[in-house]
Enzyme design. Structure first.
Site, PDB file in Angstrom:
ATOM      1  N   ARG A 142      44.747  54.292  35.015  1.00  0.00           N
ATOM      2  CA  ARG A 142      44.610  53.164  35.926  1.00  0.00           C
ATOM      3  C   ARG A 142      43.307  52.440  35.591  1.00  0.00           C
ATOM      4  O   ARG A 142      42.311  53.082  35.243  1.00  0.00           O
ATOM      5  CB  ARG A 142      44.580  53.650  37.377  1.00  0.00           C
ATOM      6  CG  ARG A 142      45.879  54.307  37.827  1.00  0.00           C
ATOM      7  CD  ARG A 142      45.751  54.858  39.236  1.00  0.00           C
ATOM      8  NE  ARG A 142      47.012  55.462  39.681  1.00  0.00           N
ATOM      9  CZ  ARG A 142      47.358  56.727  39.444  1.00  0.00           C
ATOM     10  NH1 ARG A 142      46.525  57.529  38.779  1.00  0.00           N
ATOM     11  NH2 ARG A 142      48.511  57.205  39.861  1.00  0.00           N
TER      12      ARG A 142
ATOM     13  N   LYS B 197      41.373  60.392  44.113  1.00  0.00           N
ATOM     14  CA  LYS B 197      41.791  60.148  45.498  1.00  0.00           C
ATOM     15  C   LYS B 197      43.037  60.964  45.839  1.00  0.00           C
ATOM     16  O   LYS B 197      43.912  60.523  46.575  1.00  0.00           O
ATOM     17  CB  LYS B 197      42.022  58.654  45.760  1.00  0.00           C
ATOM     18  CG  LYS B 197      40.763  57.812  45.548  1.00  0.00           C
ATOM     19  CD  LYS B 197      41.035  56.355  45.836  1.00  0.00           C
ATOM     20  CE  LYS B 197      39.765  55.516  45.717  1.00  0.00           C
ATOM     21  NZ  LYS B 197      39.207  55.481  44.379  1.00  0.00           N
TER      22      LYS B 197
ATOM     23  N   HIS C 137      46.806  47.144  34.724  1.00  0.00           N
ATOM     24  CA  HIS C 137      47.709  48.158  35.268  1.00  0.00           C
ATOM     25  C   HIS C 137      49.063  48.126  34.568  1.00  0.00           C
ATOM     26  O   HIS C 137      49.760  49.143  34.495  1.00  0.00           O
ATOM     27  CB  HIS C 137      47.895  47.936  36.768  1.00  0.00           C
ATOM     28  CG  HIS C 137      48.234  49.179  37.525  1.00  0.00           C
ATOM     29  ND1 HIS C 137      49.476  49.774  37.461  1.00  0.00           N
ATOM     30  CD2 HIS C 137      47.503  49.954  38.356  1.00  0.00           C
ATOM     31  CE1 HIS C 137      49.497  50.837  38.235  1.00  0.00           C
ATOM     32  NE2 HIS C 137      48.310  50.982  38.784  1.00  0.00           N
TER      33      HIS C 137
ATOM     34  N   ARG D 150      50.295  50.755  31.950  1.00  0.00           N
ATOM     35  CA  ARG D 150      50.921  52.011  32.374  1.00  0.00           C
ATOM     36  C   ARG D 150      52.436  51.900  32.316  1.00  0.00           C
ATOM     37  O   ARG D 150      53.127  52.835  31.901  1.00  0.00           O
ATOM     38  CB  ARG D 150      50.461  52.376  33.788  1.00  0.00           C
ATOM     39  CG  ARG D 150      49.021  52.850  33.838  1.00  0.00           C
ATOM     40  CD  ARG D 150      48.479  52.923  35.263  1.00  0.00           C
ATOM     41  NE  ARG D 150      49.233  53.778  36.150  1.00  0.00           N
ATOM     42  CZ  ARG D 150      49.129  55.108  36.202  1.00  0.00           C
ATOM     43  NH1 ARG D 150      48.307  55.743  35.379  1.00  0.00           N
ATOM     44  NH2 ARG D 150      49.827  55.810  37.072  1.00  0.00           N
TER      45      ARG D 150
ATOM     46  N   HIS E 218      51.318  61.213  37.929  1.00  0.00           N
ATOM     47  CA  HIS E 218      52.316  61.141  38.985  1.00  0.00           C
ATOM     48  C   HIS E 218      52.822  62.537  39.334  1.00  0.00           C
ATOM     49  O   HIS E 218      53.871  62.685  39.934  1.00  0.00           O
ATOM     50  CB  HIS E 218      53.517  60.293  38.543  1.00  0.00           C
ATOM     51  CG  HIS E 218      53.203  58.838  38.464  1.00  0.00           C
ATOM     52  ND1 HIS E 218      53.990  57.949  37.774  1.00  0.00           N
ATOM     53  CD2 HIS E 218      52.181  58.117  38.968  1.00  0.00           C
ATOM     54  CE1 HIS E 218      53.457  56.733  37.862  1.00  0.00           C
ATOM     55  NE2 HIS E 218      52.373  56.816  38.586  1.00  0.00           N
TER      56      HIS E 218
ATOM     57  N   TYR F  10      46.905  73.378  41.097  1.00  0.00           N
ATOM     58  CA  TYR F  10      46.858  74.314  39.982  1.00  0.00           C
ATOM     59  C   TYR F  10      47.449  73.734  38.700  1.00  0.00           C
ATOM     60  O   TYR F  10      47.465  74.401  37.677  1.00  0.00           O
ATOM     61  CB  TYR F  10      47.609  75.601  40.357  1.00  0.00           C
ATOM     62  CG  TYR F  10      46.923  76.355  41.464  1.00  0.00           C
ATOM     63  CD1 TYR F  10      45.784  77.120  41.214  1.00  0.00           C
ATOM     64  CD2 TYR F  10      47.380  76.265  42.767  1.00  0.00           C
ATOM     65  CE1 TYR F  10      45.129  77.782  42.234  1.00  0.00           C
ATOM     66  CE2 TYR F  10      46.730  76.940  43.798  1.00  0.00           C
ATOM     67  CZ  TYR F  10      45.613  77.697  43.520  1.00  0.00           C
ATOM     68  OH  TYR F  10      44.963  78.346  44.530  1.00  0.00           O
TER      69      TYR F  10
END
Length: 205
Positions: free
Chosen positions: A52, A79, A141, A144, A167, A176
């Site tokens: 991003r 985030k 963007h 992507r 994603h 993990y």
């Protein structure tokens, strides 16, 4: 109830991207960007990593291990509940080494012009694309989407592509899985970088 069906919505522009037929010319235009070498390298890194724009623009050098060819983004910058690790192709490493010669004395890859402790303007990459004639046709963007489409069309597994674009699943499992499919993605992203180079050298789609 149901009013949303009748309301006009503004078309999303943040994800604008060129067609695959237009991609070779775009790559060549970026490679020849004449205004700012660091911004040119930023555009190349957006293409080569599937990151991003904010992830790249705000990235500190401390996240990169150029010897191991890895970019590790901590959870707080993502985030999300998990960190994310991106393997770096040889072309991405070359761009980063060029960039380090320009900005390596600062904490950030892309320090602001007036305040080196803050990142470059969030409009910098899109403004550069505009100067190249791609305003409204390609955004930072949008790289992507190009990466996702190209990789899927060339047979790479959906889960590998989705993991590269961060994603991957949320929750405990995602915590993990910060390096999920890392070696497969390393191979995939090297193929992608080589593919972009081939497109830049010819008009083969």
């Amino acid at each position: 109830e149901g009013l949303h069906k009748f309301l006009k919505t503004k078309p999303a522009e943040n994800y604008a991207h060129v067609s695959k037929e237009e991609l070779p010319a775009l790559i060549r235009a970026i490679n020849g960007y004449p205004h700012s070498h660091s911004v040119k390298l930023g555009l190349r890194l957006l293409m080569l990593t599937g990151a991003r724009p904010s992830e790249l623009r705000e990235a500190p050098w401390s996240e990169f291990d150029l010897n191991a060819g890895l970019w590790s983004i901590p959870a707080d910058r993502m985030k999300k509940s998990r960190a994310h690790v991106k393997p770096l192709s040889s072309q991405a490493l070359e761009a980063l080494k060029e960039l380090r010669a320009l900005t390596g004395a600062y904490p950030l890859l892309f320090p602001g012009r007036n305040d080196h402790t803050k990142p470059l303007s969030n409009m910098a990459f899109n403004m550069a694309l505009g100067r190249l004639g791609y305003a409204g046709r390609q955004t930072g963007h949008g790289f992507r989407h190009i990466a996702s489409t190209t990789l899927r069309e060339n047979g790479f597994p959906r889960e590998h592509v989705e993991a590269q674009l961060s994603h991957a699943e949320e929750g405990v499992a995602g915590v993990y899985n910060k390096a999920i499919y890392l070696e497969q993605r390393r191979v995939m992203m090297q193929w992608y970088a080589d593919h972009l180079d081939k497109l830049a050298d010819s008009n083969v789609v």
